[in-house]
Scaffold this motif. Structure first.
Motif, PDB file in Angstrom:
ATOM      1  N   GLU A  72      36.298  11.009 -46.472  1.00 36.66           N
ATOM      2  CA  GLU A  72      36.152  12.068 -45.472  1.00 36.66           C
ATOM      3  C   GLU A  72      36.692  11.627 -44.119  1.00 36.66           C
ATOM      4  O   GLU A  72      37.330  12.409 -43.416  1.00 36.66           O
ATOM      5  CB  GLU A  72      34.677  12.477 -45.357  1.00 36.66           C
ATOM      6  CG  GLU A  72      34.157  13.246 -46.556  1.00 36.66           C
ATOM      7  CD  GLU A  72      35.027  14.451 -46.887  1.00 36.66           C
ATOM      8  OE1 GLU A  72      35.344  15.244 -45.963  1.00 36.66           O
ATOM      9  OE2 GLU A  72      35.411  14.602 -48.065  1.00 36.66           O
ATOM     10  N   ARG A  73      36.452  10.387 -43.774  1.00 38.87           N
ATOM     11  CA  ARG A  73      36.957   9.902 -42.481  1.00 38.87           C
ATOM     12  C   ARG A  73      38.483   9.829 -42.511  1.00 38.87           C
ATOM     13  O   ARG A  73      39.139  10.133 -41.506  1.00 38.87           O
ATOM     14  CB  ARG A  73      36.361   8.517 -42.174  1.00 38.87           C
ATOM     15  CG  ARG A  73      36.625   8.044 -40.760  1.00 38.87           C
ATOM     16  CD  ARG A  73      35.859   8.863 -39.748  1.00 38.87           C
ATOM     17  NE  ARG A  73      36.120   8.375 -38.395  1.00 38.87           N
ATOM     18  CZ  ARG A  73      36.955   8.943 -37.523  1.00 38.87           C
ATOM     19  NH1 ARG A  73      37.612  10.039 -37.866  1.00 38.87           N
ATOM     20  NH2 ARG A  73      37.123   8.453 -36.324  1.00 38.87           N
ATOM     21  N   LYS A 105      40.429  11.811 -44.172  1.00 38.18           N
ATOM     22  CA  LYS A 105      40.895  13.196 -44.025  1.00 38.18           C
ATOM     23  C   LYS A 105      40.818  13.648 -42.574  1.00 38.18           C
ATOM     24  O   LYS A 105      41.690  14.387 -42.087  1.00 38.18           O
ATOM     25  CB  LYS A 105      40.071  14.121 -44.922  1.00 38.18           C
ATOM     26  CG  LYS A 105      40.291  13.874 -46.411  1.00 38.18           C
ATOM     27  CD  LYS A 105      39.340  14.714 -47.263  1.00 38.18           C
ATOM     28  CE  LYS A 105      39.499  14.366 -48.737  1.00 38.18           C
ATOM     29  NZ  LYS A 105      38.561  15.118 -49.591  1.00 38.18           N
ATOM     30  N   GLU A 106      39.794  13.184 -41.856  1.00 36.06           N
ATOM     31  CA  GLU A 106      39.685  13.518 -40.436  1.00 36.06           C
ATOM     32  C   GLU A 106      40.847  12.915 -39.644  1.00 36.06           C
ATOM     33  O   GLU A 106      41.393  13.552 -38.734  1.00 36.06           O
ATOM     34  CB  GLU A 106      38.350  13.008 -39.885  1.00 36.06           C
ATOM     35  CG  GLU A 106      37.143  13.758 -40.414  1.00 36.06           C
ATOM     36  CD  GLU A 106      35.836  13.124 -39.956  1.00 36.06           C
ATOM     37  OE1 GLU A 106      35.882  12.204 -39.106  1.00 36.06           O
ATOM     38  OE2 GLU A 106      34.771  13.542 -40.458  1.00 36.06           O
ATOM     39  N   THR A 126      43.875  14.972 -40.317  1.00 34.62           N
ATOM     40  CA  THR A 126      43.768  16.228 -39.566  1.00 34.62           C
ATOM     41  C   THR A 126      44.212  16.027 -38.121  1.00 34.62           C
ATOM     42  O   THR A 126      44.951  16.854 -37.566  1.00 34.62           O
ATOM     43  CB  THR A 126      42.319  16.756 -39.603  1.00 34.62           C
ATOM     44  OG1 THR A 126      41.952  17.020 -40.957  1.00 34.62           O
ATOM     45  CG2 THR A 126      42.178  18.038 -38.785  1.00 34.62           C
ATOM     46  N   GLY A 127      43.791  14.924 -37.528  1.00 33.72           N
ATOM     47  CA  GLY A 127      44.193  14.638 -36.153  1.00 33.72           C
ATOM     48  C   GLY A 127      45.683  14.439 -36.011  1.00 33.72           C
ATOM     49  O   GLY A 127      46.287  14.881 -35.021  1.00 33.72           O
TER      50      GLY A 127
END
Length: 404
Positions: free
Chosen positions: A80-81, A83-84, A87-88
């Motif tokens: 999840e991190r 993917k974050e 995203t950034g």
């Protein structure tokens, strides 16, 4: 050297192996900042192929081919991190390029709708065997494909080899490289469209489609003549192909009556120039094995490649030696056109990679040494400069194995 044409363009590169890597390398060549996001431990081509060792460490022959000018970042996109972090990066990017199987990126949470929501100006370029199905339908979408698969299905392999032999692999990833080049062009079209509309768009490339384009003449012949071109002798022209010399092969390509007459004069067979069965290229093709090849090869086989090509070219007959890569290493045309690009690697020092064939006078690439990234070489730089993370945050991500 002034700014290149794509200076200021940011590319998130999720590609592996060949096709997409060609696209992102070309974008980097013309000045784009390409952030190559690799899985922790590196993409497939860091491990598949021939291992090379140098004063700065070890690397793989394959990763040297299409990685120049990029920045390498290791991120585990299954977390999840991770993917974050992606995203950034996407939020700041102009282009995202990937060549996963269709659906893989969407399953990670990055469908086109989601990407467009993150960044409405993003150009999303995908490359796959048969294309995705969001721009046009793709009945074969989910089939696995390498270049050799696309080439076979598009009819190219049917043409390769000799008439009395099985189809042959062409010896290189033709569809991969051509599709990657088409994707580069498509990405530029999409960026121009974004300039016009203010909105990003989709670019969808299938290796099968690109291979069908390369098969244009046999398809036109099928459509209009009603016959299927096969392997071996070209159906429309002769001589058109390789002829043996005493030290290899030369290519002779005769397209019109003038070139045919000139060839007949060079090989001292003026009688063939007016032979009633050899007037047109189609006639000569039908008589290739019976009349044309024996006459031409009787002359070429008594000469070296250099002697044969020299005499033929002096007479205005299109011809060329069949070169090996050893020949190309010292070819003055290769050097003059910048087709061996000086490239600096952390592991091997300065090497040469194959240059960019696109020459734009106002944005001429290859004028200085390029660089090849080591695995994860720019992870800290990108996370710090692009996403504003400090050393403590980056160290925490590394401890959690989100980044390498």
């Amino acid at each position: 050297m002034g700014e290149l044409a794509l200076s200021g363009v940011t590319v998130v590169d999720l590609t592996q192996i060949v096709s997409g890597a060609v696209t992102s390398m070309m974008l980097a060549d013309f000045g784009a900042e390409v952030i190559k996001v690799e899985p922790v431990g590196g993409e497939t081509y860091r491990h598949a192929g021939y291992e090379l060792h140098g004063p700065g460490g070890s690397t793989n022959l394959n990763i040297l081919r299409f990685s120049r000018g990029k920045k390498s970042v290791e991120i585990d996109l299954k977390t999840e991190r991770g993917k974050e972090l992606l995203t950034g990066l996407v939020a700041q990017a102009d282009v995202l390029v990937e060549n996963f199987r269709p659906g893989v990126l969407a399953r990670l949470g990055f469908s086109w709708d989601r990407l467009h929501e993150i960044n409405s100006r993003l150009v999303y370029t995908s490359i796959s065997g048969f294309g995705h199905d969001d721009v046009l339908p793709s009945p074969y979408r989910d089939r696995p494909a390498y270049a050799i698969i696309a080439e076979a299905m598009a009819g190219l392999t049917h043409l390769a080899g000799e008439a009395d032999r099985p189809p042959a692999w062409m010896g290189f990833a033709m569809s991969d490289i051509f599709t990657g080049t088409c994707a580069f062009a498509g990405t530029l079209v999409a960026l121009r469209d974004r300039d016009r509309t203010g909105q990003g768009t989709r670019v969808d490339l299938g290796m099968f489609d690109a291979s069908v384009l390369m098969n244009d003449l046999p398809m036109a012949y099928q459509e209009h003549v009603g016959e299927t071109m096969g392997r071996g002798q070209y159906a429309l022209q002769s001589p058109w192909g390789p002829f043996a010399t005493n030290d290899g092969y030369v290519i002779i390509a005769v397209l019109n009556a003038r070139e045919w007459a000139n060839l007949c004069a060079v090989i001292d067979r003026p009688d063939l120039a007016t032979h009633p069965d050899l007037i047109t290229g189609h006639q000569r093709s039908q008589a290739h094995e019976a009349l044309v090849r024996p006459a031409v090869e009787a002359w070429t086989s008594a000469r070296s490649r250099t002697e044969a090509v020299g005499a033929l070219q002096s007479a205005g007959v299109p011809s060329a030696p069949v070169n090996t890569t050893a020949d190309l290493a010292s070819d003055p045309q290769v050097a003059a056109r910048g087709m061996q690009q000086p490239t600096v690697t952390r592991e091997l020092g300065e090497i040469r990679t194959v240059g960019n064939p696109i020459k734009v006078a106002s944005s001429l690439v290859g004028q200085g040494p390029a660089t090849l990234p080591g695995l994860g070489e720019h992870t800290d730089e990108v996370l710090r400069d692009r996403l504003g993370l400090d050393e403590q945050a980056i160290a925490g991500l590394r401890e959690e194995k989100v980044v390498g």
